[in-house]
Write an enzyme that holds these catalytic residues in place. Structure first.
Site, PDB file in Angstrom:
ATOM      1  N   ARG A  34      -2.233  -6.776  -7.747  1.00 31.30           N
ATOM      2  CA  ARG A  34      -1.112  -7.649  -7.422  1.00 31.30           C
ATOM      3  C   ARG A  34      -0.930  -8.707  -8.488  1.00 31.30           C
ATOM      4  O   ARG A  34       0.177  -9.054  -8.832  1.00 31.30           O
ATOM      5  CB  ARG A  34      -1.348  -8.335  -6.074  1.00 31.30           C
ATOM      6  CG  ARG A  34      -1.231  -7.415  -4.898  1.00 31.30           C
ATOM      7  CD  ARG A  34      -1.536  -8.191  -3.660  1.00 31.30           C
ATOM      8  NE  ARG A  34      -2.909  -8.693  -3.769  1.00 31.30           N
ATOM      9  CZ  ARG A  34      -3.736  -8.831  -2.770  1.00 31.30           C
ATOM     10  NH1 ARG A  34      -3.359  -8.559  -1.570  1.00 31.30           N
ATOM     11  NH2 ARG A  34      -4.957  -9.263  -2.955  1.00 31.30           N
ATOM     12  N   SER A  36      -3.190  -7.870   3.433  1.00 28.35           N
ATOM     13  CA  SER A  36      -3.477  -7.615   4.846  1.00 28.35           C
ATOM     14  C   SER A  36      -3.923  -8.895   5.537  1.00 28.35           C
ATOM     15  O   SER A  36      -3.550  -9.156   6.686  1.00 28.35           O
ATOM     16  CB  SER A  36      -4.549  -6.532   4.965  1.00 28.35           C
ATOM     17  OG  SER A  36      -4.062  -5.309   4.475  1.00 28.35           O
ATOM     18  N   LYS A  95     -21.346  -3.619   9.924  1.00 26.82           N
ATOM     19  CA  LYS A  95     -20.827  -4.983   9.783  1.00 26.82           C
ATOM     20  C   LYS A  95     -19.340  -5.015   9.467  1.00 26.82           C
ATOM     21  O   LYS A  95     -18.876  -5.837   8.693  1.00 26.82           O
ATOM     22  CB  LYS A  95     -21.616  -5.760   8.733  1.00 26.82           C
ATOM     23  CG  LYS A  95     -21.545  -5.199   7.335  1.00 26.82           C
ATOM     24  CD  LYS A  95     -22.275  -6.117   6.371  1.00 26.82           C
ATOM     25  CE  LYS A  95     -21.988  -5.678   4.958  1.00 26.82           C
ATOM     26  NZ  LYS A  95     -22.560  -6.549   3.988  1.00 26.82           N
ATOM     27  N   HIS A 149       0.837  -1.204   0.000  1.00 31.96           N
ATOM     28  CA  HIS A 149       0.000   0.000   0.000  1.00 31.96           C
ATOM     29  C   HIS A 149       0.871   1.254   0.000  1.00 31.96           C
ATOM     30  O   HIS A 149       0.626   2.200  -0.751  1.00 31.96           O
ATOM     31  CB  HIS A 149      -0.898   0.059   1.248  1.00 31.96           C
ATOM     32  CG  HIS A 149      -1.894  -1.034   1.368  1.00 31.96           C
ATOM     33  ND1 HIS A 149      -2.068  -1.723   2.546  1.00 31.96           N
ATOM     34  CD2 HIS A 149      -2.781  -1.553   0.498  1.00 31.96           C
ATOM     35  CE1 HIS A 149      -3.025  -2.617   2.398  1.00 31.96           C
ATOM     36  NE2 HIS A 149      -3.473  -2.539   1.154  1.00 31.96           N
TER      37      HIS A 149
END
Length: 171
Positions: free
Chosen positions: A101, A139, A50, A26
């Protein structure tokens, strides 16, 4: 035809994502984006009803701010809920930055870009590939490995490693 005598408005780009947590892939995209656009807003997405993120939206904003402090004022951090394209329009951004990616990311990202273009023709999507040595970073994987107490200095800024270790309660 030239625009002599006319100042153009700053070209603002939004780099939206969950950034849970931010990693060096990032950061690489943010640094390269600042070299292209007048202002880059790293926009933390969250859903207050949520959100299953490890870090709260405010914690993510704070971590990102610390990591990109040297890029201010060209880069700044914000948070929002809802559609990225709506957020971009609301703040006057003309570009959404999406990082890729691998080919597997492309299909999903292309569909999203086309839908965004349908909803807001004035906002363009720009794709930036991650640095090849960070291609496998995500992540999700970083949280999983950190949960076993592993340090990932080549993938994650040190302050993020410390926050991960504290949040996951690993030594």
């Amino acid at each position: 035809m030239t625009n002599k005598g006319k100042e153009r408005s700053p070209l603002i780009a939004v780099y939206p994502g969950s950034f849970d947590p931010i990693h060096n892939g990032h950061v690489d995209v943010i640094r390269r984006s600042v070299a292209i656009f007048d202002e880059v807003i790293v926009a933390v997405t969250y859903n207050p009803h949520k959100d299953a993120a490890l870090f709260t939206a405010d914690e993510r904003v704070e971590m990102i701010r610390e990591v990109i402090r040297d890029l201010e004022p060209r880069a700044r951090v914000d948070k929002f809920s809802g559609l990225s394209v709506d957020y971009a329009e609301r703040i006057g951004a003309k570009v959404l930055i999406r990082s890729l990616r691998a080919v597997t990311d492309f299909d999903y990202e292309l569909q999203m870009a086309q839908m965004n273009k349908q909803m807001s023709p004035s906002v363009e999507t720009v794709f930036m590939f991650s640095n090849p040595r960070l291609f496998f970073s995500s992540s999700h994987l970083i949280k999983e490995v950190a949960g076993y107490g592993k340090r990932l200095p080549e993938l994650v800024p040190e302050l993020v490693i410390e926050r991960l270790r504290a949040k996951l309660k690993v030594g």
